[in-house]
Design an enzyme around this catalytic site. Structure first.
Site, mmCIF file in Angstrom:
data_model
loop_
_atom_site.group_PDB
_atom_site.id
_atom_site.type_symbol
_atom_site.label_atom_id
_atom_site.label_comp_id
_atom_site.label_asym_id
_atom_site.label_seq_id
_atom_site.Cartn_x
_atom_site.Cartn_y
_atom_site.Cartn_z
ATOM 1 N N HIS A 56 0.871 -1.181 0.000
ATOM 2 C CA HIS A 56 0.000 0.000 0.000
ATOM 3 C C HIS A 56 0.902 1.222 0.000
ATOM 4 C CE1 HIS A 56 -3.988 1.887 1.512
ATOM 5 N NE2 HIS A 56 -3.258 2.792 0.916
ATOM 6 N N GLU A 87 -2.396 -1.579 -3.412
ATOM 7 C CA GLU A 87 -3.519 -0.864 -2.828
ATOM 8 C C GLU A 87 -3.243 0.630 -2.832
ATOM 9 O OE1 GLU A 87 -3.482 -2.464 1.093
ATOM 10 O OE2 GLU A 87 -4.914 -4.027 0.552
ATOM 11 N N HIS A 213 -7.706 -6.681 6.618
ATOM 12 C CA HIS A 213 -7.478 -5.689 7.676
ATOM 13 C C HIS A 213 -7.685 -6.284 9.059
ATOM 14 C CE1 HIS A 213 -6.331 -1.492 8.567
ATOM 15 N NE2 HIS A 213 -6.844 -1.799 9.741
#
Ligand SMILES: CC(=O)[C@@H](O)[C@H](O)COP(=O)(O)O
Ligand SMILES: NCC(=O)COP(=O)(O)O
Length: 264
Positions: A56, A87, A213
């Site tokens: 990310h 991401e 997550h």
């Protein structure tokens, strides 16, 4: 149904594990050294059986930096069966990275659009659909045109899944923090039922299903046993924390055992 939507999982397939390396980069960035190495961590994770790597690259480069994105793309040339999942917020820096990768013939297999603000401490919500769709649709189409599948980071809201499908995205990633917080408490079954409903709504709309997550070794198997058809889990924070205790290779194998246990 949108012909762009494909569901890659065949019956009996197990969920793929994509190891998020953000926290390896976070530790590395605390010194002007090159250790711990993000590419070395990726190699160890893939050698241990992980099916993919997730990063990310946030605009402030607090952990994954732009060079990591390209270094990993170069490494993954040697791992053709592995998936690269990048991401980010497509309205910020993500699409520039994807375009540059595509110019090099290294478009990632998947991009996950996450509605994070620039300075946000971590991801803590999904897209608001259909409200956000108008700004997302052209970027979804562009990413797909560059060769990447698109997954939308979403709260587990069944009523939002048709709108997610209508954007043309192939997948949604269920944001699993609420489940992680409820796991092991009296609310676990109630909260998990919400994810089961959201997953069914997504798959019923023709979307494939990812999740991530705050997943960890304690809560992963229960989630996958309850929510059918999860094609990929992307896990980073807890996995890297576990690796400090068990070593990265053994930790990846342990997470794979959790996935296999869920489908037993
Ligand atoms: C989208 C998501 O939930 C995570 O993949 C995200 O990468 C976490 O970001 P940090 O590692 O910066 O907390
Ligand atoms: N998309 C979730 C991810 O990549 C890692 O999230 P976390 O395990 O670091 O919470």
């Amino acid at each position: 149904m949108n012909p762009l939507i494909t569901t890659g999982q065949r019956p009996g397939d197990r969920t793929a594990l994509s190891v998020n390396l953000n926290k390896v980069a976070l530790l590395r960035n605390t010194r002007t050294l090159t250790i711990p190495s993000v590419t070395r961590a990726a190699t160890l994770a893939l050698q241990a059986g992980a099916q993919g790597i997730t990063v990310h690259p946030r605009p402030d480069e607090r952990h994954i930096r732009s060079h990591d994105v390209f270094d990993l793309a170069d490494l993954l040339r040697d791992w053709p069966a592995a998936e690269y999942n990048i991401e980010g917020n497509p309205l910020h820096n993500l699409m520039d990275l994807v375009r540059r990768l595509a110019e090099r013939g290294q478009a990632p297999q998947q991009v996950t659009f996450v509605p994070d603000a620039v300075g946000q401490s971590t991801s803590d919500h999904g897209w608001s659909l259909p409200q956000d769709a108008a700004q997302l649709v052209p970027l979804i189409r562009e990413a797909q045109g560059l060769g990447a599948r698109v997954s939308l980071f979403m709260d587990p809201l069944p009523q939002a899944m048709a709108a997610a499908r209508d954007t043309g995205a192939e997948r949604v990633e269920l944001y699993t923090e609420a489940y992680a917080r409820a796991h092991g408490t009296p609310r676990q079954a109630e909260v998990l039922a919400g994810y089961v409903a959201a997953g069914a709504a997504a798959r019923g709309a023709g979307l494939a299903l990812n999740a991530g997550h705050d997943l960890n070794r304690d809560n992963l198997a229960d989630f996958l046993a309850a929510v059918p058809g999860v094609e990929e889990v992307s896990i980073g924070h807890a996995l890297i924390a576990d690796a400090l205790e068990l070593g990265l290779a053994e930790t990846v194998r342990d997470y794979l055992r959790c996935i296999h246990r869920a489908s037993a």
